[in-house]
Write an enzyme that holds these catalytic residues in place. Structure first.
Site, PDB file in Angstrom:
ATOM      1  CG  HIS A 232      96.867  -4.203 117.860  1.00  0.00           C
ATOM      2  ND1 HIS A 232      96.603  -3.353 116.809  1.00  0.00           N
ATOM      3  CD2 HIS A 232      96.929  -3.402 118.955  1.00  0.00           C
ATOM      4  CE1 HIS A 232      96.518  -2.114 117.242  1.00  0.00           C
ATOM      5  NE2 HIS A 232      96.720  -2.111 118.529  1.00  0.00           N
TER       6      HIS A 232
ATOM      7  CG  ASP B  92      92.332  -6.314 116.351  1.00  0.00           C
ATOM      8  OD1 ASP B  92      91.738  -5.462 115.678  1.00  0.00           O
ATOM      9  OD2 ASP B  92      93.575  -6.450 116.327  1.00  0.00           O
TER      10      ASP B  92
END
Ligand code: UDP
Length: 472
Positions: free
Chosen positions: A19, A115
């Site tokens: 990520h 995110d």
């Protein structure tokens, strides 16, 4: 008063290098190409030395702030990783609020980009009147699924794998319940509740940025543009692929590849965390032998070793290689190389001898393969890898999918050999190689100045810059 002349964006990445890496690439683009300054918020939980080194090496124009350690000790020890990340991001909200408040006070924020595991933080941006987009580190098909999940949950009661029809989402490949994201496998589970909550949180975002690109998912991109997935805009601004070529080659994969013919080697690796059962490792080994193809295989310690009681983590048994069939290494030494645990994947995909990639359908690995023009066999294990595999095999046509032959999901040696031969020298492989080379070109054009992904990001950047001027 804004003391910094550059408009300032705060980004928040959930844990895991898978990520953090694409998020940092996104940050760099806003900074280098569009003149923003940036602060990246990350979590202390699940941090690793790799993560610390990576964050320490960020360019000085990107500040980084670490959210203090948050206790998850009350969670059952067997709770899975998605639950842990969701609980973590949920509990972090007060910390994120105080960081954003103080950043906003000292250097007015023009936007906040958390995110896709962090929609719980969107209400903070709303409180502070800061524009906010969610960064989805994967693809448009995944986003379409997540946006639809709350409706699906309300309108159906059975387990998703019992749905009589595949799910038809606009611009997406039909998706059977068995291929939904892993946390949706059992609707009574704790992780499903968290994922559903996450999906509902997506409804709060002003828009989305995604690590995909127009040519990879043209029909899904069009469906989003036509508002078929709701009013929120979705901008495909990738592919962001790890560019660090400075990794060590501990086992000498590259000198070995130097000695192999062009496009002749199948690279096999199941991502950073993918493990297989002993029986499956053995079937792959026998299948590889039967296929007669050259290979470079990253072998992991099997997932069921503890249950079998054969692995005590010491001595010779410590090596994953010891789980291969007897004599395998000797019999395949002319055509194959086996390395334990980890290999410099980007360098391997970049090598001219690499002609195919057997992977777990992880999105970073997929984009790395596409960016180097390497066709795939996608063998999904967990997370959203089944969905990715459907997209790659039935949608885009750049990966083969092996058929599981048993109730327990084992792919037998004959099928392993068939699919490998088909990729490396069959008609399907040829078709996929040519399609993936097309996408390789499209990916680099998309990112170049004036390309589709560049323009999409520019549109968002200009909007935020304009907002900043108006509110000054
Ligand atoms: N990777 C690597 N060597 C390995 C295995 C993985 O360099 O032996 C890297 C790979 O290049 C990719 C990442 O680890 O950048 C895996 O990310 P992905 O999203 O594909 O899968 P995940 O690990 O998140 O399941």
């Amino acid at each position: 008063q804004n003391r910094n002349p550059q408009p300032h964006i705060a980004f928040l990445s959930s844990p895991g290098m898978g990520h953090i890496i694409p998020m940092v690439e996104l940050v760099k683009r806003f900074v280098d190409q569009h003149g923003f300054s940036a602060t990246l918020l990350t979590f202390s939980n699940f941090s690793s030395p790799t993560q610390s080194d990576f964050l320490a090496s960020l360019p000085p124009c990107i500040s980084s702030v670490s959210i203090p350690l948050i206790s998850l000790d009350d969670l059952p020890p067997n709770s899975n990783i998605e639950t842990r990340i969701c609980v973590l991001t949920h509990r972090s909200v007060p910390h994120v609020r105080s960081v954003l408040q103080s950043l906003h006070k000292s250097n007015k924020l023009v936007a906040f980009v958390p995110d896709f595991f962090c929609p719980d933080t969107i209400p903070i941006a709303k409180e502070l009147s800061i524009p906010h987009f969610l960064f989805v580190t994967t693809n448009l098909a995944f986003l379409a699924f997540m946006l639809h999940l709350p409706h699906l949950d309300e309108t159906t009661t059975c387990q998703y794998h019992d749905l009589p029809e595949p799910l038809h989402l606009p611009g997406c490949v039909p998706l059977w319940g068995k291929d939904f994201i892993d946390p949706a496998r059992d609707r009574t589970s704790e992780v499903y509740k968290w994922i559903l909550r996450l999906a509902k949180g997506y409804g709060n975002a002003e828009g989305f940025l995604l690590n995909s690109f127009e040519n990879m998912e043209p029909e899904t991109a069009k469906a989003f543009r036509d508002g078929k997935h709701g009013p929120q805009p979705a901008y495909a601004v990738g592919p962001f692929v790890r560019s660090d070529m400075g990794e060590a080659d501990e086992f000498g994969c590259l000198p070995w590849l130097d000695k192999q013919p062009d496009s002749s080697v199948l690279f096999i690796s199941f991502g950073s965390g993918g493990t297989l059962r002993i029986e499956q490792i053995r079937e792959i080994a026998f299948g590889l032998e039967e296929s007669g193809q050259r290979f470079l295989w990253v072998v992991r310690t099997p997932s069921d070793t503890e249950k079998n009681g054969t692995f005590f983590g010491l001595g010779k048994q410590d090596s994953p290689i010891s789980y291969l069939p007897e004599g395998f290494i000797e019999r395949t030494k002319e055509v194959g190389m086996v390395v334990p645990s980890w290999a410099p994947q980007v360098k391997i995909l970049n090598h001219k001898a690499t002609g195919g990639f057997l992977l777990h359908g992880g999105w970073n690995s997929t984009l790395e393969s596409v960016s180097h023009g390497v066709p795939m066999i996608s063998w999904p294990l967990y997370a959203e890898q089944h969905m990715n595999t459907v997209l790659l095999s039935e949608g885009i046509g750049i990966a083969l999918r092996p058929k599981e032959s048993h109730e327990d999901g084992i792919v037998e040696r004959g099928e392993v050999a068939r699919v490998i031969r088909d990729l490396m020298e069959g008609v399907n492989g040829k078709r996929m190689r040519s399609k993936v080379k097309e996408l390789q070109e499209a990916a680099s054009s998309a990112l170049a100045v004036g390309g589709a992904s560049y323009q999409a990001l520019e549109e968002v950047a200009n909007k935020w810059k304009k907002n900043a001027l108006v509110s000054e």
